[in-house]
Scaffold this motif. Structure first.
Motif, short mmCIF file in Angstrom:
data_model
loop_
_atom_site.label_atom_id
_atom_site.label_comp_id
_atom_site.label_asym_id
_atom_site.label_seq_id
_atom_site.Cartn_x
_atom_site.Cartn_y
_atom_site.Cartn_z
N LYS A 1 8.96 -7.25 108.08
CA LYS A 1 8.48 -6.74 106.80
C LYS A 1 9.06 -7.57 105.65
O LYS A 1 10.24 -7.95 105.68
N PRO A 2 8.27 -7.84 104.62
CA PRO A 2 8.81 -8.49 103.42
C PRO A 2 9.76 -7.55 102.69
O PRO A 2 9.71 -6.33 102.86
N GLU A 3 10.63 -8.12 101.84
CA GLU A 3 11.66 -7.34 101.16
C GLU A 3 11.31 -7.10 99.69
O GLU A 3 10.77 -7.99 99.01
N MET B 1 16.72 4.67 105.71
CA MET B 1 15.36 4.23 105.41
C MET B 1 15.32 2.86 104.74
O MET B 1 14.24 2.29 104.56
N CYS B 2 16.48 2.34 104.34
CA CYS B 2 16.56 1.13 103.51
C CYS B 2 17.10 -0.06 104.26
O CYS B 2 17.80 0.07 105.26
N ALA B 3 16.83 -1.23 103.69
CA ALA B 3 17.50 -2.45 104.13
C ALA B 3 18.93 -2.45 103.59
O ALA B 3 19.87 -2.89 104.27
N SER B 4 19.10 -1.95 102.37
CA SER B 4 20.42 -1.77 101.77
C SER B 4 20.25 -0.81 100.61
O SER B 4 19.14 -0.56 100.13
N ALA B 5 21.37 -0.27 100.13
CA ALA B 5 21.28 0.70 99.04
C ALA B 5 22.60 0.79 98.29
O ALA B 5 23.67 0.54 98.86
N ILE B 6 22.50 1.13 97.02
CA ILE B 6 23.68 1.46 96.21
C ILE B 6 23.39 2.75 95.46
O ILE B 6 22.28 2.95 94.95
N ILE C 1 10.16 13.94 92.55
CA ILE C 1 9.01 14.11 93.45
C ILE C 1 8.20 12.82 93.48
O ILE C 1 7.83 12.32 94.54
N ARG C 2 7.95 12.26 92.30
CA ARG C 2 7.16 11.03 92.22
C ARG C 2 7.91 9.84 92.81
O ARG C 2 7.34 9.05 93.58
N SER C 3 9.20 9.68 92.46
CA SER C 3 9.95 8.53 92.97
C SER C 3 10.13 8.61 94.48
O SER C 3 10.09 7.58 95.17
N TRP C 4 10.33 9.83 95.02
CA TRP C 4 10.46 9.99 96.46
C TRP C 4 9.17 9.58 97.17
O TRP C 4 9.20 8.84 98.16
N ARG C 5 8.04 10.02 96.67
CA ARG C 5 6.77 9.67 97.30
C ARG C 5 6.51 8.17 97.24
O ARG C 5 6.04 7.57 98.22
N LEU C 6 6.82 7.56 96.11
CA LEU C 6 6.63 6.12 96.00
C LEU C 6 7.59 5.37 96.89
O LEU C 6 7.20 4.43 97.60
N PHE C 7 8.85 5.78 96.90
CA PHE C 7 9.85 5.13 97.75
C PHE C 7 9.46 5.22 99.22
O PHE C 7 9.47 4.21 99.94
N ARG C 8 9.11 6.40 99.68
CA ARG C 8 8.73 6.57 101.09
C ARG C 8 7.49 5.74 101.43
O ARG C 8 7.41 5.14 102.51
N HIS C 9 6.54 5.70 100.52
CA HIS C 9 5.33 4.90 100.71
C HIS C 9 5.69 3.42 100.88
O HIS C 9 5.15 2.73 101.75
N LEU C 10 6.62 2.94 100.06
CA LEU C 10 7.00 1.53 100.12
C LEU C 10 7.75 1.20 101.41
O LEU C 10 7.59 0.10 101.96
N THR C 11 8.58 2.12 101.91
CA THR C 11 9.36 1.83 103.12
C THR C 11 8.47 1.65 104.35
O THR C 11 8.91 1.06 105.34
N ARG C 12 7.26 2.14 104.30
CA ARG C 12 6.35 1.98 105.43
C ARG C 12 5.82 0.55 105.52
O ARG C 12 5.38 0.12 106.59
N ARG C 13 5.87 -0.17 104.40
CA ARG C 13 5.28 -1.51 104.35
C ARG C 13 6.30 -2.62 104.09
O ARG C 13 6.03 -3.78 104.35
N TYR C 14 7.46 -2.23 103.56
CA TYR C 14 8.44 -3.23 103.13
C TYR C 14 9.86 -2.82 103.54
O TYR C 14 10.13 -1.64 103.77
#
Length: 402
Positions: free
Chosen positions: A4-6, A60-65, A24-37
């Motif tokens: 997957k691209p980063e 769910m992440c490649a890395s996080a802070i 609610i919005r950021s969670w949905r967008l974040f989860r959507h992105l993790t499926r592809r990237y």
């Protein structure tokens, strides 16, 4: 299998749990992105109780802070904006620890950088060649501060007006340098797109509702006593506090006079002191944080959203509708929600009209059922998360291919 691209995803508040509007919005967008990237997540945590969710997000992440933010200290820190001339919201979210981590991550081979909210865009203000910058404004926050300024007098009115003006300039500048930017509704996007200095079009994608979760047919085992009328929302948020206090002052006494046994529940975390003071007063219950708002919605006869200041889409309205409850809302609370008044929602333009609507619905079970059924049907038809996220993806992927 192709790797997957980063991407980098910056968020002003930890995107889990999805228990308030922006999360609610950021969670949905974040989860959507993790499926592809492969997502590198950078966010602030302003509620210590949310720290228990960092493990879930790291998995769910490649890395996080996750940078802890003390709201009281952040407000003090934000006053530097008065000296620098910038919007106070930007120094509020400006932390060296966050900047260092983001800069290190930007050195990776990222295909895009996404900032959720204008305040996080400051971390990607300087471009990385070949890496598109995407900003989800959600709302035009500058307009919210202008509304606040109009409601009060004294020094705070000046501060709010200044914030509205400074944020408007900053939002326009960000939209002009972003490779793509988004608002939450067509009306909200139009605020950006009609500004005289705007040079790039702001897109929009709306919120949805998880109608499998907010389903009135579910057997929700609970000891919740419930109430006839329910308001839901974070009760430390100024717009929600204002809505409830004005409802209790201008509407509730007439409801109780007409229907003495009527009960009203304010359901939401961190109730401010004026909200706490309402508890056990004239049929009012203030719950504080609850694990699940659905039992309260399911047991209610109707939901109210008497907002006087509202930006974007009100999730509380969509969730009430998804639970097949008639929602009595102010005009401000239904901006961006395309349903017909009297069919799938009831709009009260004034306190007397709101009183009349509530009393009529409280006394007419068949009418409550009709409007509630229409409300859920409207949500099913128009407010599906996948459909809305597809709108984002189409514009986002077009930017990547440019």
């Amino acid at each position: 299998m192709k790797e997957k691209p980063e991407i980098l995803f910056l968020c002003h508040r930890i995107p889990y749990p999805p228990n308030k509007g922006d999360k609610i919005r950021s969670w949905r967008l974040f989860r959507h992105l993790t499926r592809r990237y492969k997502v590198h997540l950078a966010c602030f945590v302003d509620d210590k109780s949310d720290l228990i969710h960092t493990k879930k997000l790291r998995e769910m992440c490649a890395s996080a802070i996750f940078v802890s933010l003390n709201p009281s200290l952040a407000r003090l820190k934000s006053t530097i904006g008065i000296i620098t001339g910038e919007a106070l919201s930007f120094p509020y979210y400006r932390y060296g620890e966050m900047k260092r981590w983001v800069n290190n991550t930007r050195a990776r081979n990222l295909v895009a950088e996404i900032a959720f909210s204008s305040t996080m865009a400051q971390y990607v203000a300087e471009p990385v060649p070949g890496c598109p910058r995407i900003v989800d404004f959600c709302d035009a926050d500058s307009e919210k501060w202008r509304h606040y300024a109009a409601q009060i007098s004294g020094p705070m009115s000046w501060i709010y007006a200044r914030e509205g003006s400074a944020l408007s300039v900053a939002e326009t500048m960000i939209a002009n340098w972003a490779d793509a930017s988004f608002a939450i509704t067509p009306d909200e996007a139009a605020i950006f797109n009609t500004r005289k200095d705007i040079t790039r079009h702001v897109h929009w994608w709306s919120n949805g509702v998880d109608t499998d979760y907010f389903d009135p047919t579910l057997n929700l085992e609970t000891e919740v006593k419930g109430a006839d009328i329910v308001f839901t929302g974070a009760m430390d948020y100024r717009a929600n506090i204002d809505a409830v206090l004005n409802f209790v002052c201008d509407v509730w006494p007439q409801i109780r006079e007409a229907i003495p046994h009527a009960t009203f529940a304010v359901v939401g975390a961190r109730p401010a002191k004026p909200i706490q003071a309402l508890d056990k007063n004239a049929g009012i219950t203030v719950t504080g944080r609850v694990d699940d708002v659905r039992p309260w919605l399911k047991q209610a006869q109707l939901v109210v959203a008497p907002m006087r200041v509202a930006r974007g889409i009100q999730n509380k309205v969509l969730e009430g509708m998804a639970m097949a409850r008639p929602v009595v809302a102010s005009p401000e609370a239904v901006i961006g929600i395309t349903v017909r008044n009297g069919e799938a929602i009831c709009i009260g333009d004034s306190a007397p009209e709101t009183v009349e609507l509530i009393i009529r619905l409280m006394n007419d079970p068949a009418e409550r059922r009709r409007i509630g059924d229409n409300a859920r049907a409207a949500v099913l038809a128009h407010y599906n998360w996948e459909e809305q996220l597809d709108r984002f993806s189409q514009a986002f992927e077009a930017t990547l291919s440019d």
